[in-house]
Design a protein around this motif. Structure first.
Motif, short mmCIF file in Angstrom:
data_model
loop_
_atom_site.label_atom_id
_atom_site.label_comp_id
_atom_site.label_asym_id
_atom_site.label_seq_id
_atom_site.Cartn_x
_atom_site.Cartn_y
_atom_site.Cartn_z
N LEU A 17 18.51 15.19 -67.03
CA LEU A 17 19.11 15.32 -68.36
C LEU A 17 19.41 16.78 -68.69
O LEU A 17 18.77 17.69 -68.16
CB LEU A 17 18.17 14.73 -69.41
CG LEU A 17 17.89 13.23 -69.25
CD1 LEU A 17 16.85 12.77 -70.27
CD2 LEU A 17 19.17 12.43 -69.41
N PRO A 18 20.36 17.02 -69.59
CA PRO A 18 20.70 18.40 -69.96
C PRO A 18 19.56 19.11 -70.68
O PRO A 18 18.62 18.47 -71.17
CB PRO A 18 21.92 18.24 -70.87
CG PRO A 18 21.86 16.85 -71.36
CD PRO A 18 21.16 16.03 -70.31
N GLU A 19 19.67 20.42 -70.77
CA GLU A 19 18.63 21.27 -71.34
C GLU A 19 18.22 20.82 -72.74
O GLU A 19 17.03 20.79 -73.06
CB GLU A 19 19.10 22.73 -71.37
CG GLU A 19 18.02 23.73 -71.63
CD GLU A 19 16.98 23.81 -70.52
OE1 GLU A 19 15.81 24.07 -70.85
OE2 GLU A 19 17.30 23.59 -69.34
N GLU A 20 19.17 20.43 -73.59
CA GLU A 20 18.83 20.03 -74.96
C GLU A 20 18.02 18.74 -75.02
O GLU A 20 17.44 18.42 -76.05
CB GLU A 20 20.09 19.95 -75.84
CG GLU A 20 21.14 18.97 -75.38
CD GLU A 20 22.16 19.57 -74.40
OE1 GLU A 20 23.13 18.85 -74.10
OE2 GLU A 20 21.98 20.71 -73.93
N SER A 21 17.94 18.00 -73.91
CA SER A 21 17.14 16.78 -73.86
C SER A 21 15.72 17.03 -73.38
O SER A 21 14.89 16.12 -73.41
CB SER A 21 17.80 15.76 -72.92
OG SER A 21 19.09 15.43 -73.39
N GLN A 22 15.43 18.23 -72.93
CA GLN A 22 14.10 18.55 -72.40
C GLN A 22 13.10 18.73 -73.53
O GLN A 22 13.47 19.04 -74.66
CB GLN A 22 14.16 19.82 -71.53
CG GLN A 22 15.10 19.72 -70.35
CD GLN A 22 14.78 18.56 -69.41
OE1 GLN A 22 13.62 18.24 -69.15
NE2 GLN A 22 15.83 17.92 -68.90
N TYR A 28 10.26 21.68 -67.21
CA TYR A 28 10.65 20.43 -66.55
C TYR A 28 9.43 19.78 -65.92
O TYR A 28 8.37 20.37 -65.85
CB TYR A 28 11.71 20.71 -65.49
CG TYR A 28 12.80 21.62 -65.99
CD1 TYR A 28 13.62 21.22 -67.05
CD2 TYR A 28 12.99 22.89 -65.46
CE1 TYR A 28 14.61 22.06 -67.55
CE2 TYR A 28 13.98 23.73 -65.95
CZ TYR A 28 14.78 23.32 -66.99
OH TYR A 28 15.74 24.15 -67.47
#
Length: 131
Positions: A17-22, A28
């Motif tokens: 998933l993209p960074e904003e979803s982390q 990670y």
């Protein structure tokens, strides 16, 4: 003493998933935690489903005697290919006292060793013991 920390390199667990979803930027480990949960179950070592903290991800392992451990997983800061897992004993009393000995979690440690060593795309595996 049982080794309770491992560091290794692999491209297998790069975030999907993209960074904003982390959970947190640059943190990670979801892919690694889910993979470990699944691979451990295949060899008869059962854990919880993964959960997260602000520093990364963990799966919970409970012994037959009820002693609880977190197998914590995350990337090494600034990397998407370097990973660290460590075993954290949880206390059975107020304020985290009366923690189980790491020796009680030998099945999960041995399981992780077996899985990492038998996965071709995991390299530079380094184990050590830390109190």
């Amino acid at each position: 003493d049982v080794d309770n920390n491992v560091k290794f390199n692999s491209t297998l667990f790069r975030p999907i998933l993209p960074e904003e979803s982390q959970v947190n930027p640059g943190r990670y480990g979801a892919e690694l935690a889910y993979w470990l949960c699944n691979e451990l179950a295949k060899i008869g070592v059962f854990t919880s489903y993964p959960n997260y903290e602000d520093w990364g991800w963990f799966i919970e392992y409970t012994t037959a005697d009820g002693e609880e451990f977190w197998l914590c997983c995350g990337n090494i800061e600034g990397s998407q290919d370097e990973w660290l897992c460590f075993l954290k004993p949880l206390g059975r009393k107020l304020f985290g006292r009366n923690k189980a000995s790491i020796d009680k979690a030998k099945p999960v440690v041995e399981g992780v060793k077996q899985i990492l060593e038998n996965t071709a795309r995991i390299k530079d595996i380094e184990w050590w013991h830390e109190e």
